[in-house]
Design an enzyme around this catalytic site. Structure first.
Site, mmCIF file in Angstrom:
data_model
loop_
_atom_site.group_PDB
_atom_site.id
_atom_site.type_symbol
_atom_site.label_atom_id
_atom_site.label_comp_id
_atom_site.label_asym_id
_atom_site.label_seq_id
_atom_site.Cartn_x
_atom_site.Cartn_y
_atom_site.Cartn_z
ATOM 1 N N ARG A 1 34.399 38.915 -8.741
ATOM 2 C CA ARG A 1 35.982 39.547 -8.215
ATOM 3 C C ARG A 1 35.965 40.772 -7.815
ATOM 4 N NH1 ARG A 1 35.006 35.408 -12.781
ATOM 5 N NH2 ARG A 1 35.938 33.423 -11.489
ATOM 6 N N LYS B 1 37.016 35.394 -15.809
ATOM 7 C CA LYS B 1 38.270 35.175 -16.400
ATOM 8 C C LYS B 1 37.730 34.637 -17.533
ATOM 9 C CE LYS B 1 40.549 33.217 -12.372
ATOM 10 N NZ LYS B 1 40.471 32.943 -10.539
ATOM 11 N N HIS C 1 38.038 38.775 -1.062
ATOM 12 C CA HIS C 1 37.658 37.640 -2.073
ATOM 13 C C HIS C 1 36.867 36.960 -1.394
ATOM 14 C CE1 HIS C 1 37.630 35.329 -5.148
ATOM 15 N NE2 HIS C 1 38.444 34.724 -4.879
ATOM 16 N N HIS D 1 32.153 30.113 -12.473
ATOM 17 C CA HIS D 1 32.924 29.411 -12.858
ATOM 18 C C HIS D 1 32.942 28.712 -14.511
ATOM 19 C CE1 HIS D 1 33.358 29.333 -8.138
ATOM 20 N NE2 HIS D 1 33.978 30.730 -8.551
ATOM 21 N N TYR E 1 32.097 25.062 -1.932
ATOM 22 C CA TYR E 1 30.706 25.932 -0.751
ATOM 23 C C TYR E 1 29.853 25.082 -0.457
ATOM 24 C CZ TYR E 1 33.355 29.820 -2.907
ATOM 25 O OH TYR E 1 33.827 30.706 -3.004
#
Length: 307
Positions: free
Chosen positions: A149, A173, A249, A275, A284
């Site tokens: 990211r 995250k 991104h 993720h 994806y």
């Protein structure tokens, strides 16, 4: 005890930062979203007096202002979080946001670049020399090589890397750490940039404390922010560069799509992207299926073509 919407929002933001430990970028998003909410009703409005119908009127206002569904849903989430906080600590008697529903969001495939496109973008810093060529090329190559990211890349420090710069630990995250990897082109570009960085800003070399220990610096020698990287990408993919604008991104999307197209296990790609839910990574696989169908329809002689 906070009484106005503005005071409630400020206390909520402090709570998110100090107790929940949210990142600066996430806090900034919350602040901007709640600012829209406070502005609509007035900063001095009491949260206790708001009704579900008031909140729905606010959502309608955002829709009329042409906010995207994703933006509206993000703002709704921030408002829900605020009201849940106020109810938890007894500032309001009822959480009227509980029944506030998010808008139905159309499913969109991630924007990714073809191999020709990504190669062209990565060559732009050397061709155009708009800003700091070696730094910008290193940023592009490393985003594409690792799937980082943009905030993760901007936060990289020397101590995050292995000694050979083949991999690094990034904090994603939820403050979750993971290891990302860099292939040879990315490492070569990074080495060239670091050599120039040392010549330009010797005081910011490895081992210095503070923000200057970050890998990527601005042309003034300060730590390059995520917004700075957004600006760099926009310059090289705008009218001065490729003329086909992409966001940072898109490098991450391109990395994920390329990995899956090359046969990588989806669980491995999930881990590399950081993720928490595999359904996010599965977007994806939809991209790769769309590409397969497109290639099939173009190449197969009986795919709906008339003689």
């Amino acid at each position: 005890m906070p009484e106005t919407l503005f005071e409630c929002s400020e206390e909520f933001l402090i709570y998110l930062g100090s107790v929940r430990g949210l990142s600066e970028n996430t806090l900034l998003s919350y602040r901007q979203d709640l600012a829209h909410f406070c502005e609509f009703f007035g900063n001095d409005k009491s949260a206790e007096g708001l009704t579900l119908e008031d909140l729905r009127l606010f959502v309608g206002y955002l829709s009329r202002r042409k906010y995207s569904v994703a933006s509206i849903n993000r703002i709704i989430s921030a408002v829900r979080g605020l009201f849940a906080y106020l109810k938890k600590f007894g500032y309001i008697s009822k959480n009227v946001s509980y029944e506030l529903k998010c808008l139905r969001q159309p499913k969109t495939l991630p924007r990714f670049m073809s191999q020709v496109e990504i190669d062209n973008v990565c060559r732009q810093p050397e061709k155009k020399e708009l800003l700091w060529a070696s730094r910008d090329k290193a940023i592009f190559e490393m985003m594409y090589s690792s799937g980082c990211r943009v905030s993760e890349l901007a936060s990289l420090k020397f101590q995050d890397f292995t000694s050979d710069f083949r991999s690094a630990i990034v904090t994603g995250k939820g403050k979750k750490d993971r290891r990302v990897y860099f292939e040879q082109d990315a490492r070569n570009s990074l080495m060239l940039y670091l050599k120039e960085r040392k010549a330009r800003f010797p005081q910011a070399e490895k081992g210095c404390a503070g923000e200057v220990s970050r890998i990527f610096l601005s042309q003034k020698g300060t730590a390059l922010s995520a917004h700075g990287i957004w600006y760099i990408v926009s310059r090289y993919t705008g009218i001065e560069g490729t003329g086909s604008h992409v966001s940072p991104h898109a490098f991450r999307h391109t990395f994920a799509t390329g990995m899956l197209n090359s046969g990588a296990d989806i669980r491995i790609v999930q881990e590399l992207l950081g993720h928490s839910n595999i359904s996010t990574t599965q977007r994806y696989t939809h991209v790769t299926l769309e590409r397969l169908k497109k290639v099939y329809s173009q190449a197969f002689p009986h795919s709906g073509k008339k003689d």
